[in-house]
Design a protein around this motif. Structure first.
Motif: not given
Length: 92
Positions: A32-37
């Motif tokens: 999720m962090m990678l996608c949001v970033g």
């Protein structure tokens, strides 16, 4: 998640919490962090990103979603008071 998952959470301790109710922050949370970033760095950086379902009513998941920059969470009506309190704590 059904009755079978309790065995994996309580007896075998494979999962710390039921993954259908609380986000696995080390695994799914990392994705999720990678996608949001990626979205925030793109030309669509103002895209509204949120999560819905049981995760949206779990205090630890709500705090995590706030920390990684999600715009909203939604959950079932009976979990709204808990989600609102968790969101307020996360924003402090």
């Amino acid at each position: 998640a059904g009755s079978f998952l309790g065995y994996y959470v309580r007896k075998l301790q494979i999962y710390e919490k039921d993954p259908f109710q609380s986000l696995d922050q080390a695994g799914v949370g990392r994705m999720m962090m990678l996608c949001v970033g990626q979205v925030r760095e793109s030309k669509n950086r103002k895209l509204n990103i949120g999560v819905c379902g049981e995760h949206g009513g779990d205090p630890a998941s709500v705090k995590f979603c706030h920390r990684i920059g999600l715009d909203n969470v939604s959950c079932s009506p009976f979990r709204v008071p808990v989600a609102r309190m968790a969101a307020a704590h996360a924003a402090l």
